[in-house]
Scaffold this active site. Structure first.
Site, PDB file in Angstrom:
ATOM      1  CE  LYS A 104      -5.676  -4.599  -4.224  1.00 36.27           C
ATOM      2  NZ  LYS A 104      -4.807  -5.752  -4.440  1.00 36.27           N
ATOM      3  CG  ASP A 105      -6.717   0.623  -2.347  1.00 35.80           C
ATOM      4  OD1 ASP A 105      -6.291  -0.414  -1.800  1.00 35.80           O
ATOM      5  OD2 ASP A 105      -6.130   1.200  -3.288  1.00 35.80           O
ATOM      6  NE  ARG A 158      -6.311 -10.577  -0.326  1.00 35.89           N
ATOM      7  CZ  ARG A 158      -5.643 -11.028  -1.377  1.00 35.89           C
ATOM      8  NH1 ARG A 158      -5.747 -12.302  -1.750  1.00 35.89           N
ATOM      9  NH2 ARG A 158      -4.854 -10.220  -2.078  1.00 35.89           N
ATOM     10  NE  ARG A 159      -1.904 -10.466  -2.970  1.00 38.28           N
ATOM     11  CZ  ARG A 159      -1.753  -9.226  -3.424  1.00 38.28           C
ATOM     12  NH1 ARG A 159      -0.868  -8.416  -2.856  1.00 38.28           N
ATOM     13  NH2 ARG A 159      -2.485  -8.788  -4.429  1.00 38.28           N
ATOM     14  NE  ARG A 179       2.905   0.140   2.114  1.00 35.47           N
ATOM     15  CZ  ARG A 179       2.625   1.367   2.488  1.00 35.47           C
ATOM     16  NH1 ARG A 179       2.749   1.734   3.742  1.00 35.47           N
ATOM     17  NH2 ARG A 179       2.217   2.261   1.610  1.00 35.47           N
ATOM     18  NE  ARG A 185       4.124  -3.849  -2.984  1.00 30.23           N
ATOM     19  CZ  ARG A 185       3.106  -4.116  -2.185  1.00 30.23           C
ATOM     20  NH1 ARG A 185       2.544  -5.308  -2.211  1.00 30.23           N
ATOM     21  NH2 ARG A 185       2.633  -3.217  -1.350  1.00 30.23           N
ATOM     22  CB  CYS A 194      -9.470  -5.716  12.871  1.00 33.19           C
ATOM     23  SG  CYS A 194     -10.403  -7.156  12.435  1.00 33.19           S
TER      24      CYS A 194
END
Length: 323
Positions: free
Chosen positions: A81-82, A129-130, A151, A157, A248
């Site tokens: 996903k990166d 997105r989340r 972050r 987290r 974007c």
């Protein structure tokens, strides 16, 4: 005489080291050669800015790719996903191993599920997105939540929850699985609630594109770790992202499921979602068809649903966002 060790380029985070270590073991098995990890610091690791501000795409990948092209490492492992959706000239994704659990998960105080969180709960995530999908879910289910941009690595987290600064954080199940902390999850989010990031839970093993006999031999060896079903699914998801994204850091979720009839995989379902981060608007679509048999067919599958989403107003959700 033992063969020279292969050098695997990896980010330094605990998660990156864990997943690279797992790939290193698998590569040793298929090549019969030792694999050593070469730690590389990326811009995304040292910057304290929010991902949406630094562009998101490629910030964790560029330094690894430069090391590959300079010949300092033989191959690199990325969280898929990166990885930017555009193919990098001179490099090839030699393998996409079998995917981990693609879902997002909640780690909350008092072992709460998303639906049990107190009114006004503060939920931390670094992902637009989340935020978009959590806020949309809250709006339609009469919940009051506040999404807080954060972050940091997994420890940081989860630390926000442990310290009481946040009520919950949302993370990827795959990452927690890979670092052995899945038992801290208090709720697995259904993909009907939050669609994961395109490629979430999958890894990409990237190397130079076979300009020398050594490179070509490595590409062929790494290809043994490729899972064709994972590859076709993530190809369709990333094609949807590429067709929507236009550069974007868009709040896009996508997931391709392979639907089996007994032991035989018959069809692929691809779902996409894009929305405003406040959850006020969400465009969601799903399409099902025969499993694509080629890379180009998988790309077309993703583009097709993206085109429909754009026709339903997705483009307006991803234009220049007001600062």
């Amino acid at each position: 005489m033992t063969e020279k060790a292969l050098r695997l380029g990896t980010r330094r985070s605990k998660l990156a080291m864990a997943q690279s270590g797992q790939v290193a073991d698998a590569v040793s098995q298929v090549t019969g050669r030792p694999v050593e990890l070469v730690e590389i610091t990326t811009y995304g690791d040292v910057s304290r800015e929010h991902l949406a501000q630094i562009g998101g795409t490629g910030v964790f990948v560029a330094a690894l790719r430069e090391a590959l092209l300079r010949g300092e490492v033989d191959f690199a492992v990325h969280s898929l996903k990166d990885l930017p959706t555009a193919q990098h000239e001179g490099l090839v994704v030699a393998a996409v191993p079998e995917r981990e659990d693609p879902r997002d998960v909640v780690v909350a105080r008092d072992a709460r599920k998303l639906t049990d969180l107190p009114r006004g709960a503060r939920i931390g995530t670094g992902s637009p997105r989340r935020m978009a999908q959590l806020n949309a879910y809250a709006r339609t289910h009469g919940m009051e939540i506040e999404t807080v941009p954060i972050r940091g690595n997994i420890d940081t987290r989860i630390g926000y929850v442990r310290s009481g600064e946040l009520d919950a954080v949302v993370l990827a199940a795959a990452g927690l699985n890979r670092v052995g902390r899945i038992d801290e999850v208090t709720d697995f989010l259904s993909v009907d609630t939050v669609l994961p990031a395109p490629g979430q839970g999958a890894l990409a093993i990237e190397c130079r594109a076979g300009n020398t006999a050594q490179d070509a031999a490595l590409v062929a060896a790494l290809a043994e770790l490729d899972d064709p079903f994972t590859r076709v699914a993530v190809t369709a998801e990333r094609s949807l992202l590429a067709a929507l994204e236009a550069g974007c850091s868009a709040p896009v979720g996508a997931l391709a499921d392979l639907l089996a009839d007994g032991q035989t995989v018959k069809e692929m379902r691809l779902r996409g979602a894009v929305g405003t981060t406040d959850g006020s608007t969400l465009v969601q679509l799903s399409t099902t068809g025969p499993v694509p048999e080629t890379h180009d067919a998988a790309m077309a599958f993703g583009r097709e649903i993206a085109t429909e989403m754009l026709a339903q107003g997705a483009a307006g959700l991803m234009g220049e966002r007001a600062h």
